[in-house]
Design an enzyme around this catalytic site. Structure first.
Site, short mmCIF file in Angstrom:
data_model
loop_
_atom_site.label_atom_id
_atom_site.label_comp_id
_atom_site.label_asym_id
_atom_site.label_seq_id
_atom_site.Cartn_x
_atom_site.Cartn_y
_atom_site.Cartn_z
N CYS A 1 -1.37 -3.04 -7.31
CA CYS A 1 -1.69 -3.39 -5.92
C CYS A 1 -2.92 -4.32 -5.89
CB CYS A 1 -1.90 -2.12 -5.10
SG CYS A 1 -1.81 -2.40 -3.33
N HIS B 103 2.83 1.64 -6.42
CA HIS B 103 1.83 2.51 -7.06
C HIS B 103 2.43 3.57 -7.98
CE1 HIS B 103 -1.82 1.30 -4.79
NE2 HIS B 103 -0.92 0.83 -3.95
N GLU C 144 0.89 5.30 -10.12
CA GLU C 144 -0.07 6.40 -10.33
C GLU C 144 0.04 7.48 -9.26
OE1 GLU C 144 -0.69 3.69 -8.82
OE2 GLU C 144 -2.46 3.78 -7.52
#
Lengths: 259, 86
Positions: free
Chosen positions: A111, A220, A222
């Site tokens: 991002c 994302h 994560e």
């Protein structure tokens, strides 16, 4: 039924096997970074050791790879990622990622981290506001189109994964010659599946550099590493952990000396 | 104190979502004579002392290497502010 059904999924799902437990993965924090703790947690769940790196420091502390996490570095006041590019830590990362030897530092930008990588010229192109001007926050299906990078080696070819997408400036742009080269050289790593969420050229969600050690992606991974906190999937609500493979991949790549 | 004005605009071939949003809002306020809007940026660099050719050259470099991103933006002008600084 004799087994108890968990409300939001199995919170104790074991992470994938750890081919190099203890690989040190740096996670950079800039002023305005939001997802550094999540990235560090993803590194730990993937079997690595997360090493916090501060933007103003100049030592990479001997890390084996680096994650530039999401957020709004320096408030994105000039352009997304533009000021972070000049941080002392970024100078070290740029040098290590473009080293002449095969031991180039694996770098993942997520991002805002992807935006920093384009501003750093480690990856081509740039980001502008989402085509429909809305901040997006949704679970997004991606196709993994390149499994030869340091960060995607444990995916299978054309694997579909679901990870959260949340951004304001996620529309990927590059000139036609650059786009053609990215496609011809197989450097589109992740592509949006279904409706293009932000108007990115060719539906590009993530790309890599010529040597496969630097990867940037807008969604994302994560945030999809632990059951109970990820996207909904076939096994239950919020139980998607597709993002974890990014982190196990880099650890496996380091163990194999591939990068 | 003298100022250097740097103007940056999105490249013509790149969709400017902010300009598009403004253009679509103008008619709601009764401004109907405009068929398009593009939004850029103006930077004002204040100089301590005289604006030498060297200072101006430095501003031009800053304009192309930091204040704009050549992938998506053009530097329209880098000039000394000829109005009296307010």
């Amino acid at each position: 039924m004799s087994t108890e059904t968990p409300l939001i999924g199995n919170l104790h799902a074991a992470p994938a096997e750890n081919p190099l437990s203890g690989a040190r993965i740096g996670v950079v924090t800039f002023p305005g970074t939001l997802d550094d703790r999540d990235a560090a947690r993803a590194v730990r769940l993937g079997g690595g050791t997360a090493v916090p790196l501060w933007h103003a420091d100049e030592s990479l502390q001997g890390v084996d790879a680096v994650v530039l996490p999401g957020g709004f570095s320096y408030g994105d006041y000039l352009r997304a990622g533009a000021i972070a590019r000049f941080a002392p830590m970024m100078n070290k990362i740029i040098d290590a990622a473009t080293a002449p030897s095969a031991a180039r530092l694996p770098v993942l930008g997520i991002c805002n981290g992807f935006q920093v990588l384009t501003e750093s010229h480690l990856l081509p192109g740039s980001m502008v506001k989402n085509e429909h001007l809305k901040f997006l926050c949704k679970d997004q299906v991606l196709q993994v189109e390149n499994t030869d990078t340091a960060w995607t080696s444990q995916f299978t070819a054309d694997e579909l994964i679901a990870v959260p997408l949340k951004n304001q400036d996620g529309q990927y742009l590059a000139d036609p010659a650059t786009l053609e080269a990215l496609e011809a050289e197989g450097r589109v790593v992740f592509r949006y599946v279904g409706e293009n969420p932000n108007g990115s050229r060719n539906g590009i969600a993530g790309i890599t550099n010529e040597t496969g050690n630097v990867v940037g992606l807008m969604p994302h991974p994560e945030h999809a590493v632990e059951a109970g906190y990820g996207p909904d999937d076939a096994t239950g609500m919020r139980s998607g952990t597709d993002g974890l493979t990014i982190f196990t991949s880099v650890i496996a790549s380091l163990a194999g000396g591939a990068q | 104190m003298p100022r250097i004005i740097v103007e940056v605009m999105p490249k013509p071939e790149i969709l400017d979502p902010q300009g598009k949003a403004i253009a679509s809002a103008l008619p709601h306020l009764g401004f109907t004579g405009f068929s398009g809007v593009r939004q850029g940026r103006r930077f004002e660099l204040t100089v301590d002392g005289e604006v030498t050719e060297q200072v101006l050259a430095s501003a031009r470099t800053a304009a192309t290497e930091m204040l704009s991103n050549p992938v998506i933006e053009d530097v329209i002008s880098v000039r000394v502010d000829d109005e009296d600084a307010a």
